[in-house]
Write a protein that holds these residues in place. Sequence first.
Motif, PDB file in Angstrom:
ATOM      1  N   ASP A 110       0.845  -1.188   0.000  1.00 25.98           N
ATOM      2  CA  ASP A 110       0.000   0.000   0.000  1.00 25.98           C
ATOM      3  C   ASP A 110       0.892   1.254   0.000  1.00 25.98           C
ATOM      4  O   ASP A 110       1.842   1.349   0.788  1.00 25.98           O
ATOM      5  N   PRO A 111       0.623   2.249  -0.864  1.00 29.85           N
ATOM      6  CA  PRO A 111       1.471   3.463  -0.945  1.00 29.85           C
ATOM      7  C   PRO A 111       1.616   4.194   0.383  1.00 29.85           C
ATOM      8  O   PRO A 111       2.692   4.694   0.715  1.00 29.85           O
ATOM      9  N   SER A 112       0.524   4.229   1.179  1.00 23.40           N
ATOM     10  CA  SER A 112       0.600   4.952   2.452  1.00 23.40           C
ATOM     11  C   SER A 112       1.558   4.267   3.420  1.00 23.40           C
ATOM     12  O   SER A 112       2.213   4.930   4.238  1.00 23.40           O
ATOM     13  N   THR A 113       1.652   2.920   3.353  1.00 22.12           N
ATOM     14  CA  THR A 113       2.586   2.177   4.209  1.00 22.12           C
ATOM     15  C   THR A 113       4.014   2.404   3.757  1.00 22.12           C
ATOM     16  O   THR A 113       4.934   2.563   4.582  1.00 22.12           O
ATOM     17  N   LEU A 114       4.217   2.451   2.430  1.00 23.65           N
ATOM     18  CA  LEU A 114       5.558   2.641   1.882  1.00 23.65           C
ATOM     19  C   LEU A 114       6.129   4.008   2.265  1.00 23.65           C
ATOM     20  O   LEU A 114       7.347   4.171   2.423  1.00 23.65           O
ATOM     21  N   GLU A 115       5.244   4.983   2.440  1.00 19.86           N
ATOM     22  CA  GLU A 115       5.698   6.331   2.797  1.00 19.86           C
ATOM     23  C   GLU A 115       6.080   6.430   4.270  1.00 19.86           C
ATOM     24  O   GLU A 115       6.847   7.310   4.663  1.00 19.86           O
ATOM     25  N   ASP A 116       5.508   5.529   5.107  1.00 23.28           N
ATOM     26  CA  ASP A 116       5.789   5.555   6.556  1.00 23.28           C
ATOM     27  C   ASP A 116       6.772   4.428   6.877  1.00 23.28           C
ATOM     28  O   ASP A 116       6.392   3.268   7.012  1.00 23.28           O
ATOM     29  N   SER A 117       8.074   4.756   7.000  1.00 23.72           N
ATOM     30  CA  SER A 117       9.111   3.728   7.168  1.00 23.72           C
ATOM     31  C   SER A 117       8.942   2.944   8.470  1.00 23.72           C
ATOM     32  O   SER A 117       9.191   1.731   8.522  1.00 23.72           O
ATOM     33  N   ARG A 118       8.508   3.635   9.559  1.00 25.18           N
ATOM     34  CA  ARG A 118       8.326   2.933  10.833  1.00 25.18           C
ATOM     35  C   ARG A 118       7.199   1.907  10.732  1.00 25.18           C
ATOM     36  O   ARG A 118       7.330   0.777  11.205  1.00 25.18           O
ATOM     37  N   LEU A 119       6.098   2.297  10.142  1.00 27.49           N
ATOM     38  CA  LEU A 119       4.966   1.378   9.970  1.00 27.49           C
ATOM     39  C   LEU A 119       5.352   0.221   9.050  1.00 27.49           C
ATOM     40  O   LEU A 119       5.019  -0.943   9.319  1.00 27.49           O
ATOM     41  N   ASN A 121       8.370  -1.046   8.496  1.00 22.90           N
ATOM     42  CA  ASN A 121       9.287  -1.971   9.192  1.00 22.90           C
ATOM     43  C   ASN A 121       8.557  -2.821  10.227  1.00 22.90           C
ATOM     44  O   ASN A 121       8.882  -3.993  10.434  1.00 22.90           O
ATOM     45  N   LYS A 122       7.562  -2.228  10.879  1.00 26.85           N
ATOM     46  CA  LYS A 122       6.771  -2.980  11.859  1.00 26.85           C
ATOM     47  C   LYS A 122       6.007  -4.115  11.177  1.00 26.85           C
ATOM     48  O   LYS A 122       5.998  -5.264  11.645  1.00 26.85           O
ATOM     49  N   ILE A 123       5.358  -3.779  10.061  1.00 29.73           N
ATOM     50  CA  ILE A 123       4.597  -4.803   9.322  1.00 29.73           C
ATOM     51  C   ILE A 123       5.545  -5.851   8.745  1.00 29.73           C
ATOM     52  O   ILE A 123       5.248  -7.050   8.752  1.00 29.73           O
ATOM     53  N   LEU A 124       6.705  -5.390   8.250  1.00 31.00           N
ATOM     54  CA  LEU A 124       7.681  -6.314   7.679  1.00 31.00           C
ATOM     55  C   LEU A 124       8.185  -7.302   8.730  1.00 31.00           C
ATOM     56  O   LEU A 124       8.319  -8.515   8.462  1.00 31.00           O
ATOM     57  N   ASN A 125       8.449  -6.788   9.926  1.00 32.02           N
ATOM     58  CA  ASN A 125       8.908  -7.652  11.022  1.00 32.02           C
ATOM     59  C   ASN A 125       7.825  -8.682  11.387  1.00 32.02           C
ATOM     60  O   ASN A 125       8.115  -9.866  11.600  1.00 32.02           O
ATOM     61  N   GLU A 126       6.582  -8.218  11.453  1.00 36.09           N
ATOM     62  CA  GLU A 126       5.451  -9.110  11.744  1.00 36.09           C
ATOM     63  C   GLU A 126       5.321 -10.176  10.649  1.00 36.09           C
ATOM     64  O   GLU A 126       5.072 -11.348  10.920  1.00 36.09           O
ATOM     65  N   TYR A 127       5.508  -9.729   9.407  1.00 36.92           N
ATOM     66  CA  TYR A 127       5.405 -10.643   8.265  1.00 36.92           C
ATOM     67  C   TYR A 127       6.502 -11.707   8.318  1.00 36.92           C
ATOM     68  O   TYR A 127       6.239 -12.897   8.102  1.00 36.92           O
ATOM     69  N   ASP A 128       7.750 -11.284   8.632  1.00 35.38           N
ATOM     70  CA  ASP A 128       8.881 -12.227   8.694  1.00 35.38           C
ATOM     71  C   ASP A 128       8.645 -13.296   9.764  1.00 35.38           C
ATOM     72  O   ASP A 128       8.900 -14.487   9.541  1.00 35.38           O
ATOM     73  N   GLN A 129       8.161 -12.874  10.928  1.00 39.06           N
ATOM     74  CA  GLN A 129       7.914 -13.826  12.013  1.00 39.06           C
ATOM     75  C   GLN A 129       6.803 -14.812  11.650  1.00 39.06           C
ATOM     76  O   GLN A 129       6.911 -16.021  11.900  1.00 39.06           O
ATOM     77  N   LEU A 130       5.737 -14.276  11.056  1.00 42.18           N
ATOM     78  CA  LEU A 130       4.606 -15.121  10.676  1.00 42.18           C
ATOM     79  C   LEU A 130       4.997 -16.085   9.559  1.00 42.18           C
ATOM     80  O   LEU A 130       4.596 -17.259   9.560  1.00 42.18           O
ATOM     81  N   GLN A 131       5.791 -15.605   8.610  1.00 44.80           N
ATOM     82  CA  GLN A 131       6.227 -16.450   7.508  1.00 44.80           C
ATOM     83  C   GLN A 131       7.119 -17.582   8.007  1.00 44.80           C
ATOM     84  O   GLN A 131       7.013 -18.731   7.544  1.00 44.80           O
ATOM     85  N   LEU A 132       7.999 -17.282   8.982  1.00 44.37           N
ATOM     86  CA  LEU A 132       8.865 -18.305   9.565  1.00 44.37           C
ATOM     87  C   LEU A 132       8.030 -19.365  10.284  1.00 44.37           C
ATOM     88  O   LEU A 132       8.264 -20.570  10.135  1.00 44.37           O
ATOM     89  N   GLN A 133       7.035 -18.896  11.048  1.00 50.09           N
ATOM     90  CA  GLN A 133       6.127 -19.815  11.742  1.00 50.09           C
ATOM     91  C   GLN A 133       5.367 -20.681  10.736  1.00 50.09           C
ATOM     92  O   GLN A 133       5.212 -21.889  10.913  1.00 50.09           O
ATOM     93  N   PHE A 134       4.898 -20.039   9.672  1.00 45.63           N
ATOM     94  CA  PHE A 134       4.138 -20.719   8.613  1.00 45.63           C
ATOM     95  C   PHE A 134       4.988 -21.815   7.967  1.00 45.63           C
ATOM     96  O   PHE A 134       4.521 -22.945   7.751  1.00 45.63           O
ATOM     97  N   LYS A 135       6.257 -21.504   7.711  1.00 40.03           N
ATOM     98  CA  LYS A 135       7.165 -22.465   7.095  1.00 40.03           C
ATOM     99  C   LYS A 135       7.459 -23.629   8.031  1.00 40.03           C
ATOM    100  O   LYS A 135       7.425 -24.795   7.629  1.00 40.03           O
TER     101      LYS A 135
END
Length: 642
Positions: A110-119, A121-135
């Motif tokens: 989403d463009p609004s997320t891409l403009e907010d680096s803190r948001l 990175n937070k979503i990216l970190n959540e995604y990485d953890q969930l993806q690792l769990q999923f795998k």
Amino acid sequence: MILLQVNQLSKYFGADLILSNIKLELQTRDRIALVGRNGAGKSTLLKIIAGRMSYDQGEIIKPKGVSIGYLAQDSGLESAMSIWDEMLTVFDPLRKMETELRSLEAKMSDPSTLEDSRLYNKILNEYDQLQLQFKEDGGYQYEADIRSVLHGLNFQSFDYTTKISSLSGGQKTRLALGKLLLKKPDILILDEPTNHLDIDTLSWLEQYLQGYEGAILIVSHDRYFLDKVVNQVHELSRMHIQKYLGNYSVYLEKNAEMYEQQMKQFEKQQDEIAKLQEFVQRNLARASTTKRAQSRRKKLEKMDVMDRPLGDEKSASFSFDIERQSGNDVLKAENVAIGYGNEKVSEAISFRLTRGESIALVGPNGVGKSTLLKTIVKKLPALAGDIHYGSNVSIGYYDQEQAELTSNKRVLNELWDEYPSMNEKEIRTILGNFLFTGDDVLKTVSTLSGGQKARLALAKLMIENANFLILDEPTNHLDLDSKEILENALVDYPGTILFVSHDRYFINRIATKVIELDKHGASEFLGDYDYFIEKKQEIKELRALEEKEKGFADATPAKQDKNAFRQDKEAKKLERQRMRRIEEIEETIEKLEEKISENEQLLCEPNIYQDHEKVLEINGENNLAKIQLEALMEEWAELAEN
């Protein structure tokens, strides 16, 4: 890790004690067979451990978080869903995670997320953890797991959108097993899981269970299956349980040895008691010897008298005979087609049976094995071809559905009405040989258990004195002891036998020839089941070699170079696998040898060799270790030669 403990468990049905002071422990990777006669309480104990039935005394200890999966006998999967959708329900948590991953991916793009680096990175970190769990939880392979299990359970030819409600009872049972295997519980409890499985599916299930990560507790009457899967046997007899280390064959040997040893000890003590009692009776009243007599009487009173060893439980006893001998040619099938109405199940079936042969008819479920037997005994018409019967051939037919007798007659009359010329004593004697004694013969046939109905059907078959027995799954519903009695009776039978069975141990003992049926004919193999499997493997390898040579001959030079590169790459891969396996074997051999040495040292310690039960347990561990060691040494020698 200990997954479950059963301590001093007892169970009553009304006033009847069914299980008494049962002790059982399950650890990770344990493969335990629970054996015993029909009615011994095996299924009851499984239901109690699985939490499906209450118990009266004792305790069951299970760590928090340990999951149990239970499959009851013939428990079919009831569902309004399709095959695929029902199997997917096992992975609902993973599918939910998958949906969350897609949602997070959408947020990150989403463009609004891409403009907010803190948001971001937070979503990216959540995604990485969930993806690792999923795998780690198998998210990228659960669909492949479903296909693998469905293929192994012989659903590969099915449309996975088929509604489960439209399937047969046997197919629903296989799906219930498949769904349970996909759940992968820590403790897998299976009550007769081999019912409704053909031989190929049985082989797949054996391999699957051998690699299962959790513990397995099984009740099964399939001895071949138990030998392949289990590493412990717990025998349930007369309300009590006895543990043996090793597979089913090892259990039989140890059980026989223990019974013989205990019987010798019992008889020795009985002789000693008799001598002491005789001395007391002769000498108590005599003044000169009364003190010695009193001393011996005190010894008798203090003696811990042994019970007679278990093992003399009554067994069925019967044999099959013939009224007259048939000619040398018993049956000849020429280009026969079988089926129902105008729908063919199999065709182009040709084979010949001669006097004294014992033929096993094998093939996948649905290929028409039972249909062929019914066609031979004229319960169904042949759709094409001819079946010729030899001279003086008299057929005795055991239908697997006979074990589901629904007659409202008494057991006594079920036989007597068919053979009115026999007197009541003769009928009762025959029924007694099949364990129908006292008031058992007055029970209504429809109220009998599956095992009792099977024995009654075999009793009816025995009286016929036919010279050609046609048997459809004769070992179904029989406990292990009754199977052995039936095998011995058929081995000694002087006539001809044609039978269908999924019991590979039974086939090995009985068959002199195997006929494999498929939809387009029948193939004959001289020998027992193991020989049949060996020849099938040879044929498969030969065909693969022929296809390889044909492909190489048809290939262009460029393709040949490519094939040569692939073959070289594959050869190097196989060599690496061979070397790794040799290293693994050498490590395992070293551990086994150390274990055997440690056990042998333990046996020299006074507190151990004086403990009979501990000595038996250590000897059992050593015997199993030596069997494994021998198998590994053979494998090592074979790999080292290549």
